[in-house]
Design a protein around this motif. Structure first.
Motif, PDB file in Angstrom:
ATOM      1  N   LEU A  41       4.623  28.585 -32.692  1.00 41.02           N
ATOM      2  CA  LEU A  41       5.904  27.310 -33.156  1.00 41.02           C
ATOM      3  C   LEU A  41       7.108  26.944 -32.130  1.00 41.02           C
ATOM      4  CD1 LEU A  41       6.698  25.418 -35.314  1.00 41.02           C
ATOM      5  CD2 LEU A  41       8.658  27.922 -36.051  1.00 41.02           C
ATOM      6  N   ASN A  42       6.770  25.686 -31.816  1.00 38.22           N
ATOM      7  CA  ASN A  42       7.991  25.014 -30.498  1.00 38.22           C
ATOM      8  C   ASN A  42       8.317  23.976 -31.338  1.00 38.22           C
ATOM      9  OD1 ASN A  42       7.436  26.377 -26.874  1.00 38.22           O
ATOM     10  ND2 ASN A  42       5.366  26.247 -28.196  1.00 38.22           N
ATOM     11  N   VAL A  43       9.436  24.130 -31.373  1.00 36.52           N
ATOM     12  CA  VAL A  43      10.895  23.056 -31.019  1.00 36.52           C
ATOM     13  C   VAL A  43      11.617  22.004 -30.107  1.00 36.52           C
ATOM     14  CG1 VAL A  43      11.958  21.800 -32.700  1.00 36.52           C
ATOM     15  CG2 VAL A  43      10.391  23.229 -33.956  1.00 36.52           C
ATOM     16  N   ARG A  44      11.078  21.768 -29.555  1.00 33.94           N
ATOM     17  CA  ARG A  44      11.607  21.077 -28.070  1.00 33.94           C
ATOM     18  C   ARG A  44      11.264  20.526 -27.753  1.00 33.94           C
ATOM     19  NH1 ARG A  44       8.487  24.044 -22.859  1.00 33.94           N
ATOM     20  NH2 ARG A  44      10.083  22.614 -21.894  1.00 33.94           N
ATOM     21  N   SER A  45      11.396  18.929 -28.739  1.00 35.62           N
ATOM     22  CA  SER A  45      10.893  17.597 -28.618  1.00 35.62           C
ATOM     23  C   SER A  45      12.021  16.933 -30.009  1.00 35.62           C
ATOM     24  CB  SER A  45      10.389  16.648 -28.404  1.00 35.62           C
ATOM     25  OG  SER A  45       9.163  17.307 -29.427  1.00 35.62           O
ATOM     26  N   VAL A  46      12.483  15.811 -30.009  1.00 39.00           N
ATOM     27  CA  VAL A  46      12.587  14.518 -30.966  1.00 39.00           C
ATOM     28  C   VAL A  46      11.684  13.322 -30.980  1.00 39.00           C
ATOM     29  CG1 VAL A  46      14.931  15.971 -30.737  1.00 39.00           C
ATOM     30  CG2 VAL A  46      14.067  13.478 -29.650  1.00 39.00           C
ATOM     31  N   LYS A  47      11.694  13.670 -32.141  1.00 38.92           N
ATOM     32  CA  LYS A  47      11.576  11.867 -32.778  1.00 38.92           C
ATOM     33  C   LYS A  47      12.584  10.314 -32.552  1.00 38.92           C
ATOM     34  CE  LYS A  47       7.636   9.509 -32.770  1.00 38.92           C
ATOM     35  NZ  LYS A  47       6.400   9.819 -34.787  1.00 38.92           N
ATOM     36  N   LEU A  48      12.319   9.444 -31.437  1.00 39.90           N
ATOM     37  CA  LEU A  48      13.192   8.509 -32.140  1.00 39.90           C
ATOM     38  C   LEU A  48      12.355   7.638 -32.617  1.00 39.90           C
ATOM     39  CD1 LEU A  48      15.370   8.642 -28.938  1.00 39.90           C
ATOM     40  CD2 LEU A  48      15.252   9.700 -31.387  1.00 39.90           C
TER      41      LEU A  48
END
Length: 260
Positions: A41-48
């Motif tokens: 699991l990786n959470v290192r980005s955001v969505k705009l």
């Protein structure tokens, strides 16, 4: 997160955080790198999000819609608000991925990305900003997206064979297109090797994982699928790609589906 801490989750997830706000919300998203028992699991980005969808006349265009000339679509945020968010996420170390459909939306985001990437202390390969779903673009912006190191991924069915087929044939699953059976602008078709690289090595790069997956090689994670036919045969009809069946899916060298 608890699930990933304790359970045997058999897929990798590269997730993008999102909060519907024009105020910086990076502190509300947990930053996770190779998280969980198997580091999947990786959470290192955001969505705009900049605009809406093309079919509902929501994609932001530079010119009015031909079938609805009273509108040019909509921007969900002002350029100033969007630029402030992108700047804040960049400074805080988040990869920024932006939904852009129309040429006006793409132009706004490319202006913002170019402003940041043109600074002498900014490394595009370390930040790797992405445009998601680019559908209508000016030729100049297409050239600019390549020069700046941007990327895209189609928002279509989850079956990767559908995207692979469309990339090499430029046809619908029915075997036709608005240009007929030769394909939609067939000159823009990819070779099978190019399509495969875009869905493997390039996808791994977009997720900061090119050193550990994206190809079958010594030292890389053994993530792959086994199909019942060779979809890389350039001499085979493109329609054969759609007939391919998955015999096995292997994650970290273990069969998660089927058998070898």
């Amino acid at each position: 997160m608890h699930l990933y801490s304790s359970a045997d989750v058999q897929i990798r997830l590269y997730l993008m955080g999102n909060v519907q706000s024009d105020q910086y919300w990076g502190s509300q998203i947990p930053r996770l790198l190779n998280y969980g028992r198997d580091h999947r699991l990786n959470v290192r980005s955001v969505k705009l999000f900049t605009d809406g969808a093309l079919g509902s006349w929501g994609a932001a265009l530079l010119e009015p819609y031909s079938d609805k000339p009273d509108t040019t679509g909509l921007m969900r945020s002002s350029k100033t608000a969007l630029q402030n968010l992108v700047e804040s996420f960049y400074r805080d170390g988040w990869q920024v991925n932006v939904h852009c459909i129309g040429d006006r939306a793409n132009k706004v985001v490319l202006d913002i990305f170019e402003d940041i990437l043109s600074r002498p202390d900014v490394d595009a390969q370390k930040w790797r900003p992405r445009i998601e779903h680019a559908q209508i673009m000016q030729m100049g912006d297409l050239e600019r997206i390549g020069r700046l190191g941007g990327s895209d991924f189609p928002v279509e069915g989850i079956n990767p064979l559908l995207g692979f087929y469309a990339a090499v044939s430029r046809l619908s699953v029915r075997g036709d297109s608005p240009n007929g059976t030769d394909g939609w602008y067939p000159a823009e078709a990819l070779t099978r090797a190019q399509a495969l690289q875009g869905m493997t090595r390039d996808a791994a790069y977009a997720a900061f994982a090119e050193s550990e997956r994206g190809m079958i090689a010594p030292g890389m994670k053994a993530d792959f699928v086994v199909l019942d036919r060779d979809i890389m045969d350039e001499m085979a009809a493109a329609g054969e790609i759609l007939k391919a069946k998955v015999l096995a899916t292997v994650v970290d060298g273990q069969a998660a589906y089927g058998s070898l």
